[in-house]
Write a protein that holds these residues in place. Structure first.
Motif, short mmCIF file in Angstrom:
data_model
loop_
_atom_site.label_atom_id
_atom_site.label_comp_id
_atom_site.label_asym_id
_atom_site.label_seq_id
_atom_site.Cartn_x
_atom_site.Cartn_y
_atom_site.Cartn_z
N ARG A 139 66.05 121.47 51.39
CA ARG A 139 67.46 121.10 51.58
C ARG A 139 67.93 121.45 52.99
O ARG A 139 68.80 120.78 53.54
CB ARG A 139 68.34 121.82 50.55
N GLN B 5 59.43 124.45 42.88
CA GLN B 5 60.82 124.77 42.56
C GLN B 5 61.41 125.72 43.59
O GLN B 5 62.54 125.56 44.04
CB GLN B 5 60.90 125.38 41.16
N THR C 111 72.44 105.25 40.51
CA THR C 111 72.48 106.37 39.57
C THR C 111 73.42 106.03 38.42
O THR C 111 74.50 105.47 38.63
CB THR C 111 72.98 107.65 40.27
N ARG D 221 68.52 108.58 37.49
CA ARG D 221 68.38 108.11 38.88
C ARG D 221 67.36 106.97 38.88
O ARG D 221 66.19 107.18 38.59
CB ARG D 221 67.93 109.26 39.78
N VAL E 231 62.69 124.25 47.05
CA VAL E 231 63.81 123.30 47.07
C VAL E 231 64.80 123.65 48.16
O VAL E 231 65.26 122.78 48.92
CB VAL E 231 64.50 123.25 45.69
N SER F 262 72.93 116.78 41.96
CA SER F 262 72.03 117.79 41.40
C SER F 262 72.71 118.70 40.39
O SER F 262 72.04 119.35 39.59
CB SER F 262 71.45 118.65 42.54
N TYR F 263 74.03 118.74 40.38
CA TYR F 263 74.78 119.61 39.47
C TYR F 263 74.99 118.98 38.09
O TYR F 263 75.44 119.66 37.16
CB TYR F 263 76.14 119.96 40.08
N TYR G 282 75.42 111.89 45.94
CA TYR G 282 74.05 111.68 45.48
C TYR G 282 73.14 112.74 46.10
O TYR G 282 73.33 113.08 47.26
CB TYR G 282 73.58 110.28 45.90
N PRO G 283 72.19 113.34 45.35
CA PRO G 283 71.68 112.94 44.02
C PRO G 283 72.34 113.63 42.83
O PRO G 283 71.73 113.72 41.77
CB PRO G 283 70.21 113.32 44.12
N GLU H 269 70.67 117.03 33.30
CA GLU H 269 69.69 115.94 33.24
C GLU H 269 69.96 115.00 32.07
O GLU H 269 69.67 113.80 32.16
CB GLU H 269 68.27 116.50 33.14
#
Length: 541
Positions: free
Chosen positions: A146, A139, A375, A415, A142, A406-407, A403-404, A410
């Motif tokens: 990026r 985590q 997605t 995806r 990340v 992330s904001y 994409y993806p 979930e």
């Protein structure tokens, strides 16, 4: 050996030393914990090693991309010079450029696989680190990933340019006759379709194979191609009983799918209002997709019934639109608006993907599309609080095409793990699949999923507790769709690393195609000669 993990077969030997030193990183994890627990210094040293490996891979990718760009530019200048000159042997020169472009294409494919192998290696080593140390580096790492995004490296720009240049070589400098944008305004069309899943490991290879036979379709050749040009977003409509879902899944007579679609960025002003109908009664039972176009600022009023089909038709007449086209738009707009009202359907689900389409300009007999980054995002008013606040707008305004996504929470997003390949043939006009396409579809690179539907899949994921029936292909998600590489299939390399396409050199393929074309011409000329001889004999009599 740089990599283990059972993925050695994906390593391109000439680049072996540039891959992540996976074994070294794993050894560091193991030996540092042999005589003591994992310390802060161990963690810092490990992160330093991992950063160095990531930088090595990222710099190698950027260097290769720069080299590929320079080689493409060289080919472009050479081809432009060929087009402007009266060379004595243009066929030979275009053939040499075709082979050079094929070499570049193979390097793009190898670089794509290189990127994915190393991204997978980093994910695996992070997972192993967290399991052995009980920390959460995956985590925390990340942001580093990026800044050097192996998973976001895109090779589509190179493929687009190679495709355009290759098409010029294929036509020996002649431009295709036909409108690249043909189909952009079509109201009704009919094709036989088949759908397949493509594992991410094979996406670039599949694109490359198709591109060798069909050019990438560019709708607007007056602007430089950008990554956002491939984006497609669709808002699917449904009611609380999921009547449209059930009808489509059961393939009921007259079953509908209604969606609003736009191409490119959120700022796009052209919104296509579309309806798919299974065995449409007004077309003697033929299945059809029809659509018309509105400006974005008209969509809410149309959806709410304030902008009627008659008003849309009258506006088109004022603009001097062909009367038949106006009639078609009025019929479609009225039909969709009736379904919106009578079936009580509202925006329910968004499907986003990046599409690469392959087709000869102006020739719709054979069309192949490959959708990546698929997605699904909830648009419904049933559960999603953000949507409740935004109604009555026809789409969420807090989601773009980045994409993806992330904001997005979930619970609101899915995806899809594979790319989707779709072939479209005008079989009702007698079009048969070309041999190269049959070879691809029978290869290890694709996994057929008959009647796969983006909308049905997304709806089944988010609303499965409300649905009596689920699509058959959901169980396929638990299957590893990758297959052993078939001999002499797909893109490979000879022992000297020369490109092989289905086990053959590019030059041999071109010569075979030319022989077939010449044979066809000879047969046609013989037929004409025989007809002429018969005519002469009749005159003599």
């Amino acid at each position: 050996m740089q990599l283990s993990m059972g993925i050695d077969h994906n390593i391109f030997t000439p680049w072996r030393l540039s891959y992540i030193a996976y074994d070294l990183l794993k050894q560091e994890l193991k030996t540092r914990q042999t005589h003591h627990g994992w310390t802060r210094r161990d963690e810092d040293d490990f992160i330093g090693l991992l950063d160095n490996e990531l930088t090595k891979v990222y710099d190698f990718i950027n260097a290769k991309l720069s080299e590929i760009d320079a080689r493409i530019l060289y080919c472009e200048r050479t081809i432009n010079a060929l087009q402007e000159s009266a060379s004595a042997s243009p066929d030979m020169n275009y053939g040499l450029m075709d082979e050079t472009l094929t070499e570049i294409l193979f390097d793009v494919n190898d670089l794509s696989k290189f990127t994915r192998v190393n991204f997978t290696a980093i994910q695996k080593i992070l997972k192993k680190h967290d399991k052995w140390t009980q920390l959460n580096l995956k985590q925390d790492y990340v942001q580093t990933l990026r800044s050097k995004p192996l998973d976001k490296q895109r090779f589509d720009v190179a493929i687009i340019y190679i495709s355009a240049l290759h098409d010029i070589c294929r036509n020996r400098g002649e431009k295709h006759i036909g409108n690249s944008a043909a189909g952009g305004n079509q109201n009704a069309f009919e094709r036989a379709t088949a759908k397949y899943w493509i594992h991410p490991d094979n996406v670039t290879e599949v694109k490359a194979i198709i591109m060798l036979h069909l050019p990438v379709l560019i709708f607007d050749k007056n602007k430089q191609w950008e990554a956002s040009d491939s984006a497609i977003s669709s808002i699917y409509f449904e009611n609380s009983n999921f009547d449209l879902y059930t009808g489509r899944l059961q393939r009921d007579e007259g079953a509908e799918a209604i969606r609003y679609r736009w191409y490119g960025p959120m700022e796009s002003q052209d919104i296509f209002i579309e309806r798919k109908t299974h065995h449409a009664p007004w077309l003697d039972g033929a299945s059809v997709k029809d659509r018309f176009r509105l400006k974005e600022n008209q969509v809410n009023n149309y959806t709410l019934g304030r902008l009627t089909a008659d008003s849309i038709a009258n506006e088109l007449r004022r603009k001097g639109t062909n009367p038949e086209a106006v009639k078609d738009v009025q019929f479609i707009a009225q039909g969709i608006q009736t379904s919106l009202k009578e079936k009580g359907i509202q925006p329910m689900l968004r499907a986003f993907y990046n599409r690469t389409a392959f087709q000869l300009p102006g020739d719709q007999r054979v069309r192949v599309s490959l959708d990546t980054d698929l997605t699904f995002i909830r648009e419904d008013h049933i559960y999603t609080e953000s949507c409740q606040r935004q109604r009555p707008n026809w789409r969420r305004t807090d989601v773009g095409i980045d994409y993806p996504f992330s904001y997005v929470p979930e619970k609101d997003i899915l995806r899809f793990p594979f790319a989707v390949l779709e072939t479209k043939l005008q079989t009702h006009l007698g079009q048969e699949p070309p041999a190269w396409l049959t070879s691809l579809l029978e290869s290890h690179l694709v996994h057929e999923v008959p009647r796969f539907s983006k909308y049905l899949h997304g709806a089944a994921h988010f609303y499965h507790d409300r649905l009596p029936l689920l699509p058959w292909w959901l169980s396929e998600l638990n299957v590893d769709i990758r297959k052993p590489r078939a001999e002499n299939s797909g893109l490979t390399r000879s022992r000297s690393f020369k490109p092989l396409i289905d086990g053959r050199y590019r030059r041999a393929m071109i010569e075979e195609k030319e022989r077939a074309q010449n044979l066809t011409i000879d047969v046609e000329q013989d037929q004409i000669s025989n007809q002429s001889d018969q005519h002469v004999r009749l005159v003599d009599k």
